[in-house]
Design a protein around this motif. Sequence first.
Motif, PDB file in Angstrom:
ATOM      1  N   PRO A   5       0.791  -1.232   0.000  1.00 27.25           N
ATOM      2  CA  PRO A   5       0.000   0.000   0.000  1.00 27.25           C
ATOM      3  C   PRO A   5       0.824   1.282   0.000  1.00 27.25           C
ATOM      4  CG  PRO A   5      -0.189  -1.150   2.103  1.00 27.25           C
ATOM      5  CD  PRO A   5       0.558  -2.054   1.178  1.00 27.25           C
ATOM      6  N   SER A  18       1.079   1.614  -6.050  1.00 28.43           N
ATOM      7  CA  SER A  18      -0.224   1.671  -5.381  1.00 28.43           C
ATOM      8  C   SER A  18      -0.733   3.105  -5.343  1.00 28.43           C
ATOM      9  CB  SER A  18      -0.119   1.103  -3.961  1.00 28.43           C
ATOM     10  OG  SER A  18       0.277  -0.255  -4.017  1.00 28.43           O
ATOM     11  N   TRP A  19       0.173   4.048  -5.131  1.00 31.79           N
ATOM     12  CA  TRP A  19      -0.182   5.466  -5.109  1.00 31.79           C
ATOM     13  C   TRP A  19      -0.717   5.896  -6.471  1.00 31.79           C
ATOM     14  CZ3 TRP A  19       2.538   9.603  -7.586  1.00 31.79           C
ATOM     15  CH2 TRP A  19       2.127  10.880  -7.213  1.00 31.79           C
ATOM     16  N   GLU A  70      -1.857   3.953  -8.859  1.00 34.92           N
ATOM     17  CA  GLU A  70      -3.079   3.191  -9.128  1.00 34.92           C
ATOM     18  C   GLU A  70      -4.303   3.897  -8.532  1.00 34.92           C
ATOM     19  OE1 GLU A  70      -4.903  -1.135  -7.819  1.00 34.92           O
ATOM     20  OE2 GLU A  70      -2.741  -0.842  -7.745  1.00 34.92           O
ATOM     21  N   ALA A  71      -4.208   4.288  -7.270  1.00 33.51           N
ATOM     22  CA  ALA A  71      -5.323   4.967  -6.607  1.00 33.51           C
ATOM     23  C   ALA A  71      -5.563   6.358  -7.191  1.00 33.51           C
ATOM     24  CB  ALA A  71      -5.053   5.062  -5.107  1.00 33.51           C
ATOM     25  N   GLY A  84      -6.881   5.781 -10.962  1.00 34.27           N
ATOM     26  CA  GLY A  84      -7.894   4.752 -11.199  1.00 34.27           C
ATOM     27  C   GLY A  84      -7.423   3.636 -12.109  1.00 34.27           C
ATOM     28  N   ARG A 102      -4.845  -3.023 -11.284  1.00 34.40           N
ATOM     29  CA  ARG A 102      -3.675  -3.832 -10.955  1.00 34.40           C
ATOM     30  C   ARG A 102      -3.804  -5.212 -11.585  1.00 34.40           C
ATOM     31  NH1 ARG A 102      -0.066  -3.916  -5.966  1.00 34.40           N
ATOM     32  NH2 ARG A 102      -0.814  -1.780  -6.041  1.00 34.40           N
TER      33      ARG A 102
END
Length: 183
Positions: free
Chosen positions: A19, A24-25, A27-28, A31, A34
Motif C-alpha cells: 500500500p 499503489s499510489w 493506481e489509486a 484509477g 492492478r
Amino acid sequence: MSAMADPVLVVPGLNGSGPAHWQSWIEALIGAQRVEQDDWTRPDIDLWSARVEQAIVAQARPVWLVAHSFGCLASMVAASRQADRIAGALLVAPASPDKFGITARIPDTPFPFPTVLAASRNDPWMTFMSAMHWADRWGARLVDLGEAGHVNTESGHGPWPAGLELFSQLQASAPVMTGALRD
C-alpha cells in the motif's frame, strides 16, 4: 493526463507492491487496474506474462502499462504477443532476466509503441549498463534516475510525483489511438 480514457494496467514485481509503494499510489490516484498474480513470491515468466496478457486482452481499448521489476519482464513478454493492444509502457527499475535464468525468453527487439525505461544507477536488481542494453533493445527512452535504489518503498519511493510525471510525458508523446479494438 491526455489519454486517461485508455485503461492503465499496473504490473507489480516480486512480492507485489504494498500500500505504500509508488505503484499503489499511482493506481489509486488515476484509477488504474492492478494485474494480480496467484503467487507474488514465485516469479514465473510464463504464468505472470499470461496474466498480464489476459488483462490486456480484456480491455476494449489500447492499454498503458506501468510496470516495476519482474513485472517489467512479464509485461514485455505479454506485449510481444499483444503489441497492437499497447498504447505505451513505463518500465521502472526492471529486474535483470539473468537473475531468473530467463534472458533467452525476453523479447529483444524494438516495440512499436512508446516505451520509457527508468533505471537507477545503484539498483541491486539490474545494473545501469544492463538497463541501457534493454532500453536499446526495446527501443525505449532511457531515463537515468541517479542513485534511486530499486525504486520501491525500501528506497523511499512511496508517493512518487516524478514517476507520475514520467507517465504523463509518455502519454503526451504517444500518437493518438482512436476507437475500440476488435478481437
